[in-house]
Design a protein around this motif. Structure first.
Motif, PDB file in Angstrom:
ATOM      1  N   GLN A   1       0.825  -1.198   0.000  1.00  0.00           N
ATOM      2  CA  GLN A   1       0.000   0.000   0.000  1.00  0.00           C
ATOM      3  C   GLN A   1       0.865   1.255   0.000  1.00  0.00           C
ATOM      4  O   GLN A   1       1.980   1.251   0.513  1.00  0.00           O
ATOM      5  CB  GLN A   1      -0.916   0.034   1.233  1.00  0.00           C
ATOM      6  CG  GLN A   1      -1.871  -1.128   1.354  1.00  0.00           C
ATOM      7  CD  GLN A   1      -2.817  -0.939   2.513  1.00  0.00           C
ATOM      8  OE1 GLN A   1      -3.706  -0.098   2.496  1.00  0.00           O
ATOM      9  NE2 GLN A   1      -2.626  -1.738   3.557  1.00  0.00           N
ATOM     10  N   ALA A   2       0.338   2.335  -0.574  1.00  0.00           N
ATOM     11  CA  ALA A   2       1.010   3.632  -0.502  1.00  0.00           C
ATOM     12  C   ALA A   2       0.770   4.207   0.887  1.00  0.00           C
ATOM     13  O   ALA A   2      -0.373   4.290   1.347  1.00  0.00           O
ATOM     14  CB  ALA A   2       0.472   4.570  -1.578  1.00  0.00           C
ATOM     15  N   LEU A   3       1.837   4.591   1.566  1.00  0.00           N
ATOM     16  CA  LEU A   3       1.717   5.056   2.940  1.00  0.00           C
ATOM     17  C   LEU A   3       0.774   6.256   3.045  1.00  0.00           C
ATOM     18  O   LEU A   3      -0.047   6.329   3.967  1.00  0.00           O
ATOM     19  CB  LEU A   3       3.091   5.418   3.494  1.00  0.00           C
ATOM     20  CG  LEU A   3       3.107   5.949   4.930  1.00  0.00           C
ATOM     21  CD1 LEU A   3       2.550   4.905   5.895  1.00  0.00           C
ATOM     22  CD2 LEU A   3       4.521   6.344   5.345  1.00  0.00           C
ATOM     23  N   HIS A   4       0.878   7.189   2.106  1.00  0.00           N
ATOM     24  CA  HIS A   4       0.017   8.368   2.192  1.00  0.00           C
ATOM     25  C   HIS A   4      -1.455   7.990   2.059  1.00  0.00           C
ATOM     26  O   HIS A   4      -2.323   8.592   2.715  1.00  0.00           O
ATOM     27  CB  HIS A   4       0.400   9.392   1.116  1.00  0.00           C
ATOM     28  CG  HIS A   4      -0.306  10.706   1.269  1.00  0.00           C
ATOM     29  ND1 HIS A   4      -1.387  11.051   0.497  1.00  0.00           N
ATOM     30  CD2 HIS A   4      -0.117  11.730   2.140  1.00  0.00           C
ATOM     31  CE1 HIS A   4      -1.817  12.253   0.869  1.00  0.00           C
ATOM     32  NE2 HIS A   4      -1.071  12.684   1.858  1.00  0.00           N
ATOM     33  N   ASP A   5      -1.776   6.982   1.247  1.00  0.00           N
ATOM     34  CA  ASP A   5      -3.156   6.523   1.117  1.00  0.00           C
ATOM     35  C   ASP A   5      -3.654   5.958   2.443  1.00  0.00           C
ATOM     36  O   ASP A   5      -4.814   6.159   2.823  1.00  0.00           O
ATOM     37  CB  ASP A   5      -3.267   5.461   0.027  1.00  0.00           C
ATOM     38  CG  ASP A   5      -3.078   6.046  -1.366  1.00  0.00           C
ATOM     39  OD1 ASP A   5      -3.130   7.279  -1.510  1.00  0.00           O
ATOM     40  OD2 ASP A   5      -2.844   5.248  -2.310  1.00  0.00           O
ATOM     41  N   VAL A   6      -2.787   5.222   3.144  1.00  0.00           N
ATOM     42  CA  VAL A   6      -3.163   4.678   4.453  1.00  0.00           C
ATOM     43  C   VAL A   6      -3.463   5.814   5.424  1.00  0.00           C
ATOM     44  O   VAL A   6      -4.439   5.765   6.183  1.00  0.00           O
ATOM     45  CB  VAL A   6      -2.033   3.779   5.005  1.00  0.00           C
ATOM     46  CG1 VAL A   6      -2.351   3.342   6.428  1.00  0.00           C
ATOM     47  CG2 VAL A   6      -1.827   2.556   4.101  1.00  0.00           C
ATOM     48  N   LEU A   7      -2.619   6.846   5.398  1.00  0.00           N
ATOM     49  CA  LEU A   7      -2.846   7.986   6.309  1.00  0.00           C
ATOM     50  C   LEU A   7      -4.170   8.681   5.996  1.00  0.00           C
ATOM     51  O   LEU A   7      -4.898   9.087   6.909  1.00  0.00           O
ATOM     52  CB  LEU A   7      -1.674   8.968   6.179  1.00  0.00           C
ATOM     53  CG  LEU A   7      -0.305   8.429   6.588  1.00  0.00           C
ATOM     54  CD1 LEU A   7       0.778   9.466   6.311  1.00  0.00           C
ATOM     55  CD2 LEU A   7      -0.287   8.015   8.047  1.00  0.00           C
ATOM     56  N   LEU A   8      -4.487   8.813   4.716  1.00  0.00           N
ATOM     57  CA  LEU A   8      -5.756   9.432   4.328  1.00  0.00           C
ATOM     58  C   LEU A   8      -6.940   8.600   4.819  1.00  0.00           C
ATOM     59  O   LEU A   8      -7.954   9.142   5.289  1.00  0.00           O
ATOM     60  CB  LEU A   8      -5.816   9.613   2.812  1.00  0.00           C
ATOM     61  CG  LEU A   8      -4.889  10.663   2.199  1.00  0.00           C
ATOM     62  CD1 LEU A   8      -5.053  10.680   0.681  1.00  0.00           C
ATOM     63  CD2 LEU A   8      -5.152  12.048   2.776  1.00  0.00           C
ATOM     64  N   GLU A   9      -6.822   7.283   4.702  1.00  0.00           N
ATOM     65  CA  GLU A   9      -7.904   6.398   5.161  1.00  0.00           C
ATOM     66  C   GLU A   9      -8.103   6.510   6.667  1.00  0.00           C
ATOM     67  O   GLU A   9      -9.215   6.300   7.168  1.00  0.00           O
ATOM     68  CB  GLU A   9      -7.590   4.962   4.778  1.00  0.00           C
ATOM     69  CG  GLU A   9      -7.662   4.692   3.266  1.00  0.00           C
ATOM     70  CD  GLU A   9      -7.192   3.287   2.916  1.00  0.00           C
ATOM     71  OE1 GLU A   9      -6.837   2.533   3.844  1.00  0.00           O
ATOM     72  OE2 GLU A   9      -7.218   2.951   1.721  1.00  0.00           O
ATOM     73  N   LYS A  10      -7.038   6.845   7.386  1.00  0.00           N
ATOM     74  CA  LYS A  10      -7.129   7.017   8.832  1.00  0.00           C
ATOM     75  C   LYS A  10      -7.693   8.382   9.208  1.00  0.00           C
ATOM     76  O   LYS A  10      -7.926   8.672  10.393  1.00  0.00           O
ATOM     77  CB  LYS A  10      -5.743   6.846   9.466  1.00  0.00           C
ATOM     78  CG  LYS A  10      -5.156   5.449   9.338  1.00  0.00           C
ATOM     79  CD  LYS A  10      -5.957   4.427  10.110  1.00  0.00           C
ATOM     80  CE  LYS A  10      -5.340   3.035  10.012  1.00  0.00           C
ATOM     81  NZ  LYS A  10      -6.119   2.028  10.763  1.00  0.00           N
TER      82      LYS A  10
END
Length: 230
Positions: free
Chosen positions: A219-228
């Motif tokens: 996963q792209a780390l920034h995408d994970v942060l956005l999902e959080k």
């Protein structure tokens, strides 16, 4: 977002930072990063060498100050990544201060504990304006840090009795406490081999939405942060 990314070598710190919004600018203290071909990411190598191919820390630090100054003056700056703040403090600023001390005492080979205050002042002079600008204008600033040994005390049997000795008790982020205080989010990356495959995890110990842990493999780390919600 102002984020501190930590982790051991090979845990995906730089790769994760490259997933932040484009365009992105990475200041590489060790001249080891390569920009991905599929993203608008500029990697600028900071380390300078002398004509004898030795590390030139004063020139490197002057170059870094020029790069960060240009980012501060840019009316529409890109996302900024510092890879790593550990190198800025423990290598660049330390050796510049040591060189200043050696002008008066050429025999000195290291700084005394009480002289680290001047090193820390140099680091703050570089990072504080970046943090303030990022917060004021809601810009993305990624500070990457290495990990270092954490020391404590342990009991050891000597001559039939137990005595307290200095011992390594774990690993910690290799950055100053004030940096952790001023960032919005702290994420520590880790990797582990499971059944012949490498798994990558992100553990968040500080963020506006609380603490969490997530498998970020593939996963792209920034995408994970956005999902959080960050």
């Amino acid at each position: 977002m102002i984020i501190l990314l930590a982790g051991e070598p090979g845990t995906g710190k730089t790769f994760g930072a490259m997933t932040f919004p484009e365009p992105a600018r990475i200041l590489d203290m060790e001249n080891r990063d390569t920009a991905p071909k599929d993203r608008v990411v500029t990697v600028e190598k900071v380390k300078c060498l002398t004509k004898d191919y030795l590390d030139d820390y004063p020139a490197s630090l002057a170059k870094l100050r020029g790069m960060t100054g240009a980012w501060l003056r840019d009316p529409t700056p890109p996302s900024l990544v510092l890879d790593t703040v550990s190198d800025i403090r423990n290598t660049y600023c330390y050796n510049e201060r040591l060189g200043e001390v050696q002008v008066k005492n050429p025999q000195r080979t290291r700084l005394a504990i009480e002289e680290w205050g001047e090193v820390n002042d140099k680091v703050e002079a570089i990072l504080f304006p970046l943090i303030n600008r990022a917060r004021k204008d809601s810009l993305d600033l990624v500070l990457i840090t290495q990990m270092d040994d954490e020391w404590g005390t342990a009991e050891e049997e000597r001559g039939g009795r137990y005595v307290k000795v200095k011992a390594r008790v774990g690993r910690k982020r290799a950055c100053q406490n004030w940096i952790e205080y001023h960032v919005d989010t702290i994420v520590t990356l880790a990797t582990q081999e499971r059944k012949g495959e490498w798994k990558y995890t992100a553990e968040c110990s500080k963020s506006p939405v609380g603490c969490w842990s997530e498998d970020v493999t593939g996963q792209a780390l920034h995408d994970v942060l956005l999902e959080k919600g960050l």
